[in-house]
Each structure stands twice: as C-alpha cells, then as structure tokens.
Design a protein around this motif. Structure first.
Motif, PDB file in Angstrom:
ATOM      1  N   ASN A  93       0.811  -1.216   0.000  1.00 19.24           N
ATOM      2  CA  ASN A  93       0.000   0.000   0.000  1.00 19.24           C
ATOM      3  C   ASN A  93       0.846   1.268   0.000  1.00 19.24           C
ATOM      4  O   ASN A  93       0.468   2.271  -0.599  1.00 19.24           O
ATOM      5  CB  ASN A  93      -0.944   0.014   1.209  1.00 19.24           C
ATOM      6  N   TRP A 131      -6.121   8.813  -0.268  1.00 18.34           N
ATOM      7  CA  TRP A 131      -7.540   8.467  -0.437  1.00 18.34           C
ATOM      8  C   TRP A 131      -7.771   7.546  -1.625  1.00 18.34           C
ATOM      9  O   TRP A 131      -8.611   6.656  -1.567  1.00 18.34           O
ATOM     10  CB  TRP A 131      -8.414   9.708  -0.502  1.00 18.34           C
ATOM     11  N   ALA A 132      -7.025   7.771  -2.712  1.00 18.61           N
ATOM     12  CA  ALA A 132      -7.141   6.830  -3.831  1.00 18.61           C
ATOM     13  C   ALA A 132      -6.651   5.450  -3.384  1.00 18.61           C
ATOM     14  O   ALA A 132      -7.252   4.416  -3.705  1.00 18.61           O
ATOM     15  CB  ALA A 132      -6.332   7.320  -5.024  1.00 18.61           C
ATOM     16  N   THR A 178      -6.616   4.241  -0.233  1.00 17.15           N
ATOM     17  CA  THR A 178      -7.598   3.658   0.681  1.00 17.15           C
ATOM     18  C   THR A 178      -8.803   3.116  -0.079  1.00 17.15           C
ATOM     19  O   THR A 178      -9.302   2.024   0.216  1.00 17.15           O
ATOM     20  CB  THR A 178      -8.068   4.716   1.705  1.00 17.15           C
ATOM     21  N   SER A 179      -9.279   3.882  -1.066  1.00 22.12           N
ATOM     22  CA  SER A 179     -10.421   3.415  -1.862  1.00 22.12           C
ATOM     23  C   SER A 179     -10.097   2.103  -2.548  1.00 22.12           C
ATOM     24  O   SER A 179     -10.878   1.154  -2.520  1.00 22.12           O
ATOM     25  CB  SER A 179     -10.796   4.451  -2.931  1.00 22.12           C
ATOM     26  N   LEU A 180      -8.929   2.059  -3.174  1.00 23.79           N
ATOM     27  CA  LEU A 180      -8.527   0.847  -3.883  1.00 23.79           C
ATOM     28  C   LEU A 180      -8.423  -0.345  -2.931  1.00 23.79           C
ATOM     29  O   LEU A 180      -8.944  -1.436  -3.194  1.00 23.79           O
ATOM     30  CB  LEU A 180      -7.173   1.068  -4.576  1.00 23.79           C
ATOM     31  N   VAL A 181      -7.754  -0.117  -1.786  1.00 25.39           N
ATOM     32  CA  VAL A 181      -7.502  -1.202  -0.832  1.00 25.39           C
ATOM     33  C   VAL A 181      -8.823  -1.757  -0.279  1.00 25.39           C
ATOM     34  O   VAL A 181      -9.040  -2.978  -0.266  1.00 25.39           O
ATOM     35  CB  VAL A 181      -6.593  -0.709   0.319  1.00 25.39           C
ATOM     36  N   LEU A 182      -9.709  -0.855   0.145  1.00 26.56           N
ATOM     37  CA  LEU A 182     -10.974  -1.320   0.717  1.00 26.56           C
ATOM     38  C   LEU A 182     -11.890  -1.888  -0.360  1.00 26.56           C
ATOM     39  O   LEU A 182     -12.621  -2.849  -0.124  1.00 26.56           O
ATOM     40  CB  LEU A 182     -11.665  -0.181   1.473  1.00 26.56           C
ATOM     41  N   GLY A 183     -11.846  -1.295  -1.561  1.00 33.79           N
ATOM     42  CA  GLY A 183     -12.647  -1.819  -2.668  1.00 33.79           C
ATOM     43  C   GLY A 183     -12.259  -3.252  -2.998  1.00 33.79           C
ATOM     44  O   GLY A 183     -13.107  -4.137  -3.168  1.00 33.79           O
ATOM     45  N   GLY A 234     -12.453   2.475   9.501  1.00 37.26           N
ATOM     46  CA  GLY A 234     -11.264   2.431   8.649  1.00 37.26           C
ATOM     47  C   GLY A 234     -10.825   3.813   8.204  1.00 37.26           C
ATOM     48  O   GLY A 234      -9.631   4.083   8.049  1.00 37.26           O
ATOM     49  N   ILE A 235     -11.811   4.701   8.022  1.00 37.21           N
ATOM     50  CA  ILE A 235     -11.498   6.078   7.641  1.00 37.21           C
ATOM     51  C   ILE A 235     -10.748   6.771   8.781  1.00 37.21           C
ATOM     52  O   ILE A 235      -9.784   7.495   8.564  1.00 37.21           O
ATOM     53  CB  ILE A 235     -12.799   6.859   7.314  1.00 37.21           C
TER      54      ILE A 235
END
Lengths: 148, 142
Positions: free
Chosen positions: A22, A32-33, A35-40, A75-76
């Motif tokens: 990561n 943020w991109a 985090t979005s990718l990882v959680l997605g 997570g945020i």
C-alpha cells in the motif's frame, strides 16, 4: 489457543505485506485513492470468498443491526489518524504510538468486556505482559530508526 | 500534541474495528462481516476522494507496479483471521500476536530485500525487541 494464535499470526503477516504494497501505491496515488482501492479490493475478495464458503447466505441481512453498516467507517478514522500522525511526528514515533495505543485499547476492551466480548479481568500478570510487549515494540521501532 | 492525539486515535480505531467486527460476526457470517465493513469503508473513502477533488490521482494508479495494487485483497483474509482469533483468544492476545507477526515479517522482508526494498541486516536491538514481545505474549497467555 494455538488455533487462535495461528489466525492472529496470519493476519499480522498479511498486514505487514499489505503495508509495504500500500505504501508503494500511496507514493504515487495519495492516501484516499489508495484507501479506496484497498478497501474496494478487500470488499471484492471478501464477497468472492463469502460466496464460496457461505453461498447465498452472504446476502441474508435479516440479522443486521443498523450500526453494523457503519463499522467500516472506522477504517477512515484509522487512515486519517495514521497519515496525520506521521505528518506531525514522523513514521517511527507515530507508529510506535499507534502500536502502543492498539495494545492499550485491546487491554481496555478485554477488561471491560464490551460489545459481547468475554470479560477478561485485568491482572497484575497481564499488566507485566503488556509492559514487556510495549518495551519490545518501542525498542524495535527505535532501533529501526537508527538504521536509516 | 496534535500528532499524538491522531496516533492514539488511529491505534484505537484499529483495535475497535477488530472488536466491532467480531461482535458483528456473532450475528452474521464472518465473510459477510468482512464484505460489509469493507464495502462501507470503500464507499466513504471514495466519496472523500471525489469531494476532495482527487479523482485525478486514480489515473496515477497506472504508474504503480501491478503486484502492489492487489494488496487490498489481503484485507479479506486479515479481517476473517482477526475476527476468528478474537473469538478464540480475546483482543489482547490477538493484537499482541498480530504485532509480533507484523514486525517479524517486516524484519524478514528487510533482511532479504524483497519487493525492491533496500537489503538491511537484522540488528540486535530489533531481535531483542521481538524476543521481548514474544516473552510478553507468553506471560499474557499463561
């Protein structure tokens, strides 16, 4: 007990791998991109594994309580806390505090038995155990810093 | 001071997440828990990304070596294992064992210079730190 420890070790090893992967994504794309990718992807992988092991049961929401939907938002808080802490304190100090806080809250939760956890009374022996672990964490993190 | 508060909150949220997930998984399946929590987390992170005007950074992902992009998929196993471990051995032992595995793995990766990281020798204080952590966990587990 051994079974539980094995699961915890697998989780910890994967977290360490994930942190490295990561952070490489983070360098290029920002937090943020990343985090979005990882959680997605985590969501997608969980859904696939859920379908494989639990079948259509994955879409059964009858037992859901309202706040279950919001747990993911923690997570945020994690990402914001860590990114900001590193900005102010630098990685070594920040991560040492994060790890200490993680363990401190763990003891707190066990001893209070909140959220349906089995209450584990906080004994002197536990206090010593946690203290030694913390000493180890701090020693590790600070020797790591000297290296770089 | 501000940084300290952020660090404490960050660590607190990590633990709280494990506890909340293990509570949720008492009512719905563990995989379902992992699916839901990461879905809502993803939606929120994506919303922040869009509101903060960082959509352009999505393009930057193309510059990352593909292997590193799949780190997120580990999240499924991490949540599942974390929840299962908490059911078996409680929060304190779970977090402790996770920390040891995490730092131990980091040392191994550094030592072997995996993933294009600079190869580093293990230093004595690091070994000592991990040994102390293992000892502490043994005391906890006794």
């Amino acid at each position: 007990m051994v079974f539980g420890l094995l699961f915890a070790i697998v989780a910890g090893a994967l977290v360490s791998l994930q942190n490295i992967f990561n952070s490489k994504v983070n360098e290029k794309a920002g937090s943020w991109a990343t985090t979005s990718l990882v959680l997605g992807l985590g969501f997608a992988a969980s859904l696939v594994l859920g379908l494989a092991f639990e079948g259509g049961q994955v879409f059964n929401f009858s037992q859901m309580k309202w706040w279950y939907w919001f747990s993911g938002l923690l997570g945020i808080g994690v990402v914001t806390g860590i990114v900001q802490a590193i900005k102010y304190l630098g990685p070594t100090f920040a991560i040492s505090i994060v790890l200490t806080s993680q363990l401190g809250f763990a003891v707190l939760w066990d001893s209070l038995g909140w959220m349906g956890l089995e209450k584990v009374p906080f004994t002197q022996q536990q206090f010593i155990g946690v203290l030694i672990i913390l000493g180890g964490v701090i020693l590790f993190k600070w020797s790591e810093r000297k290296a770089t | 001071m501000k940084g300290l508060v952020f660090a404490i909150l960050g660590g607190g949220f990590i633990t709280l997440q494990g506890v909340a997930n293990s509570r949720i998984s008492q009512d719905v399946g563990t995989w379902q828990t992992a699916t839901i929590t990461q879905l809502t987390g993803f939606l929120m992170a994506f919303l922040i990304l869009v509101v903060a005007g960082g959509r352009g950074s999505w393009q930057e992902l193309k510059k990352v070596q593909p292997l590193y992009l799949i780190g997120g998929t580990f999240g499924a196993i991490v949540v599942f294992s974390n929840v299962t471990a908490i059911h078996f051995i409680g929060v304190t032992l779970t977090v402790s064992a996770m920390l040891i595995a995490q730092l131990g793995m980091t040392v191994m990766i550094d030592r072997n210079g995996w993933f294009n990281l600079k190869k580093q020798k293990i230093k004595l204080p690091q070994l000592l730190g991990i040994t102390m952590m293992v000892a502490g966990v043994m005391i906890l587990g006794m």
